[in-house]
Every structure is written in C-alpha cells, then in structure tokens.
Design an enzyme around this catalytic site. Sequence first.
Site, mmCIF file in Angstrom:
data_model
loop_
_atom_site.group_PDB
_atom_site.id
_atom_site.type_symbol
_atom_site.label_atom_id
_atom_site.label_comp_id
_atom_site.label_asym_id
_atom_site.label_seq_id
_atom_site.Cartn_x
_atom_site.Cartn_y
_atom_site.Cartn_z
ATOM 1 N N HIS A 141 42.371 39.623 56.203
ATOM 2 C CA HIS A 141 41.350 39.514 55.079
ATOM 3 C C HIS A 141 40.115 38.570 55.032
ATOM 4 C CE1 HIS A 141 44.829 41.612 53.640
ATOM 5 N NE2 HIS A 141 44.397 42.166 52.450
ATOM 6 N N GLY A 192 40.260 44.172 58.373
ATOM 7 C CA GLY A 192 41.392 45.111 57.857
ATOM 8 C C GLY A 192 41.155 45.649 56.585
ATOM 9 N N HIS A 273 45.819 52.794 52.496
ATOM 10 C CA HIS A 273 45.542 51.656 51.328
ATOM 11 C C HIS A 273 44.291 52.397 50.387
ATOM 12 C CE1 HIS A 273 45.000 48.166 49.300
ATOM 13 N NE2 HIS A 273 45.896 47.726 49.466
ATOM 14 N N GLU A 325 50.699 50.822 48.915
ATOM 15 C CA GLU A 325 49.918 51.001 47.740
ATOM 16 C C GLU A 325 48.701 52.028 48.420
ATOM 17 O OE1 GLU A 325 48.009 47.126 47.568
ATOM 18 O OE2 GLU A 325 49.773 46.324 46.542
ATOM 19 N N GLU A 341 47.202 51.755 41.463
ATOM 20 C CA GLU A 341 46.808 50.259 41.050
ATOM 21 C C GLU A 341 45.494 50.362 40.468
ATOM 22 O OE1 GLU A 341 45.541 46.473 43.956
ATOM 23 O OE2 GLU A 341 46.533 48.217 44.849
ATOM 24 N N CYS A 421 45.013 40.462 42.203
ATOM 25 C CA CYS A 421 43.661 41.030 42.371
ATOM 26 C C CYS A 421 43.151 41.788 41.334
ATOM 27 C CB CYS A 421 43.638 41.727 43.687
ATOM 28 S SG CYS A 421 45.021 43.074 43.767
ATOM 29 N N CYS A 422 44.358 42.361 40.478
ATOM 30 C CA CYS A 422 43.615 43.387 39.489
ATOM 31 C C CYS A 422 43.033 42.755 38.250
ATOM 32 C CB CYS A 422 44.880 44.126 39.228
ATOM 33 S SG CYS A 422 45.397 45.432 40.423
#
Length: 655
Positions: A141, A192, A273, A325, A341, A421-422
Amino acid sequence: MNKQPLPKSLRTIDLNKVRIQDSYWSPYVTLVKDTVIPYQWDALNDRVADAEPSHAIKNFRISAGLQDGEFHGFVFQDTDLYKWLEAVGYSLASYPDPDLEAIADEAIELIAAAQQEDGYINTYYTVKEPGNRLTNLTECHEMYTIGHMIEAAVAYASSTGKTALLEVARKAADFIDRHFGPGGDQIQGYDGHQEIEMALIKLYEYTGEERYLNLSYYLINERGQKPSFFLEEWNRRGGISHWSPGNPQKTAPDFSYFQAHKPVREQEVAVGHAVRAVYMYTAMAELAIYKDDAELLAACKRLWNNIVRKQLYINGSIGSTHQGEAFTFDYDLPNETNYSETCASIGLIFFARRMLQAEPNSEYADIMERALYNTVTAGIASDGKHYFYVNPMEVWPAASEGNPDRRHVKSVRQKWYGCACCPPNVARLLSSLGQYIYTTRQNTIYTHLYIGNEAQLELEDTKALITMDSRLPWHGQVSLNISQLEGSGHFTLALRIPSWTDSSTITVNGSPVQPEIHDGYAHIKHDWSVGDVLSVDFSLSARRVYANPLVRANAGKVALQRGPLLYCLEEADNGAVLSSLSLPHDSEIREVQGQWHPELIVLEADGYRTGNGEAQEAPLYSTSASERIPQKITAVPYTLWGNRKPGEMQIWVRE
C-alpha cells in the site's frame, strides 16, 4: 493554482460555494464538525479509553526523529491521519475554525518532518524496513498511502489556501512520477490497492500539471497487462508475503483480487476486494472524461451494470464475503455473513459521482443516494464516537460471538479499529457532502440529491444563487428558490426523478409545468427571475421490495422501504428470534410518526410469529407445524439501527 475544468462533462461545484442547510443532514454535518473530528483526533493520539490504539501520530513522531520507539499498526497506518486531515479541510471550507486549523497545521508540520529528501513518505518503511521501499507493491500500500496524503493536501489547500501539505504531496507525487512509467529505468507496475490514481487526478485538477493526470492514466492502462507485474514481484520475493513472512506461499496470489487479472478495458465483472475495485472504477471514469476515452467509459458502464444489477445489496453496500472483503459472484448476496464495508459504499458513491459527470443518468444518483442514506450513515453511531466496519443485512449476536464465520459481524459499533479506514472515511465524505448535490453543464443545473442548501452556481451565461429547501427523507416536498442572478436568466433546472417515487408534481411559482424527461431527469427550461420558486412534490409512501429470484438468500422474503430509507426489524421492538416473524402479503403497512423524534417515521404492520415462545423446550425436529401467533411488526430506518439496546436485527422478512 488554476483548477482544471472537466471537458465535455458535467462540472461539480466547489465546496466553498455550497452550504448545507437541511433538517436531516445538517445534524450529521454538525456532528462531524463538533464531535467526530475532535474524537478522531483523540483516537489518532491514542487518547480514547478502552479503544484499539491507533499509533498513527506516534509513528509519525518516530519517523520524524522526534521520539524513539518502534512502528506499530498496519503498513498503511498513515492513511488514518491523512483521511482525518482531508475531513478537516472540507469542514474548514464551510466552517472556519482557527483552533482546529492550528491543530491541523501542527499535524502537517509533523508529516513534512517525516518526509524523506527524495519525496518518499511512509512511516512503516522509514522506521521498520528502510531498505525495502517499493519491493512489495502488491501487498504493502505505499502508493495507496501517498494517494490519501495527496487528497488531504488538495482538500486542505482548497479550503485554507495553505500549501505546506500540498508541497509535501507534490514532492511525493514527483517521486512516484520518477519511479513509475514506461522508461527502462522505471518500474512498469502499479500499487496493489488502488487510490493514488484518483489522488493524482485531484492534484492535476488543482495544480494544472498535466503530468499528474498522465501518470494516473499510465497506472490505469498498465494494470493487468501481461506478463503480470505482481507475478514478477512475487517471484522476486520468493513467494514471501508481508502478512506471513515465515511461510513462503506455494502459489502466486489471485490477481483478480487486485483487479489485475486482465487489462481494465477488458474487465466486465466486478471482482476482488470491493474497495479497491470501486476506487479503480472511479479513476477510470475520471480519466475517460479527461482523455475523451470512449473505450474506458464503456468499461466503466459494464462494471457499473454488473454491480448494480447483480452484486448490490439493497442498502447500497457491496462485498459479499469477509474473505478478502470481496465480491463473490453474481446474485450471491448472503444476509448473515455479508461484509458490506463502509469504505466500499463510500467508494461506490465516488464512482457514481464521476459517472454523473460523464453523463446525466438518474440511476447513478439513485445508487449514490441509497448508499448515502443507508450504509454510510449506518456506519456511524448517533453519538459520533462508535463505528461499524461491516454493515450486515442480519445480526444474531450469539452467532457473532460463537460462529467463527460470523465474527466480523458486530452487533454494536466499536470505539475504534486497529484498521480504522472506515471512521475517517465517513468523516471526509459527510464533510464534503455539498459536492454531491449538483453538477452543471453549459446552461443546465442538474440536481442529484435533495439536501437543503444554499449554492452559488455558475453556468455559461448565468451566475445564480439558489436556495433549496427539502423535507426529505420524511416528506416529499422540495423547492428551489432563485435568490440572486447575474447575466441571463435563461437556463434549465434538471431535477432527478427518484426511483422510489411513483409520481411527482412540479410547479413554477405555483403554476403546474409539464417538463421533458431525459435519462431520469425532469428538465424545466425557463426565463428565471429573482424570487422565482420551482417546487416539486414527490409521492412518498412505504413500499415492499423483492429481490430477483436468483438471489437465493431472499427467496420468499420482503424488505420495506420508504423514500430513500431502507427499514429493518430490531429485537428492541419485536422481541428475540426475528427469524420467526412473517409479514403477510396483504398486511397494510402503517406509518407512525414521532416515536423517537418529531419527524421520524416508523413502519408498523400486523404479522405473525411462529412458535409460542417455548421453543427451547421443544424437540429439535418435529412432524407437527409450529403455531402461528399474531404479532405487530415494527420496522425502523436501517441507518439508525444499533443505537439502542444491543440485539438482533434483520432487513429481509419472510412473507
């Protein structure tokens, strides 16, 4: 800085030209400003008791040499701070706050101090693996993380005019531009986790530097080309994964998980994903506009159609499995184990918004509205301090605790997450809500969302100040008032006709009009004057919704919806074992107002419960049918579930 217009497309509205004034949405905006942003700052500084620690600020301090210590958290932990800063930037555009700005400026100084001289920035690799930069793009990432920093920088510069973070972002983007591309000494690959592709476009829009747009275009075009970049990288690592370093993998990763299994223009089905997918599709739609790339836009439409017609949950969420996910396959939409998500629904909103810029089609706005009113706001508690990562269709708390396949499904929102992250993603979306209401093209104003606001809108021949009053989602009345005009008043107001209404009545200054309908929008062309009022009354009532028969999880079941709001059953109203309830096809759905809040509407109906409440004493199986007992069924807006006593919840009810 010259912001670049979108060619041949619908233009979005600058956030500082729209101010939300809405009885339903203003409390959300205020909650983010007054509660969520300060709370998340505390979380980033590990000051929230009994919550998973973030380590984000500590990691930056260690990376900048301001304190000793070890890196903690995920390899992408930096993004929590970046998304928080982006939310701050959007909030400051509407609500200047010197104290908050001072806190953000200190955080930006810390970020700048952690940046390396060549422009690279990532606290994990600076602190923990300084010699392994750009060696595991498949999993780690690095470009994704830089992308979130770029988005934060553009948002902050746009609202405050301050460019310190923007300079960090440009140095980082220049680093990526030097290292990635078709040149012999460059990496011919990509990250990715897609994100930087969107961020580079925003950087181009703000700076006018076309090389950032071209870099994004390169990364999208290169993805999925053969031989696979990820396969080459995997071979160089000897199959060693970042996530299990002591156990070399015997088989290469599934490239469809990263949407890298084939070139993007050849992709027809949403796979892998879910967040990565919709982030990539968003960038593809943007690039299709800027590059006038019809082939890329056609791919976007195919992928959109696959999601919406075959892989979308009724609440506007995506991602059927917690394994990766990810999407699974067409019509596979389980209720009790879905992932959905929050970030994925936010990404779907991004995708829908960009497709609306490519072409005015009400379906894009319908899905954007569905995800916004349901999944995104369900992801945050009414106190602003608890969050869902997963947004289930059905919750049985005992199964969440006792079944390993359901432990990702939470019956209560969490204070914070190790992978958080959310929460900041919700904050940045709600802070920027004004950008999603309108777009303009030539002399037409398109209204996509009916959220009360005051907006300065600029057309080819006109500048107009328009005030929208909206009673949604509880009532169907909306009005647009022409408050100020400069130039010609001859323009068109195009109103979306929502999919949830059966009829609408439109008037101008009280007189009925018969608009032309194009692509789900009612076009009202008029010579407008200051003081003119366009009013629309959408019919709005509870309705039953049924799934396609190929969605096996919902065979023989019904869901309830009223306007843009999806409804659900909670144990607090209906008792335990919600699966034993049924709603007859001919039961009247009654609307009851004012139970929790003067405006809130709850749905009630006469249904049945199977069993007499003594099921635990009954045999596991029997040849006798269970007794059907009449029971009132109560349904509440799904977005509000889980704000009372923890318990069961379900959307789909046996009919």
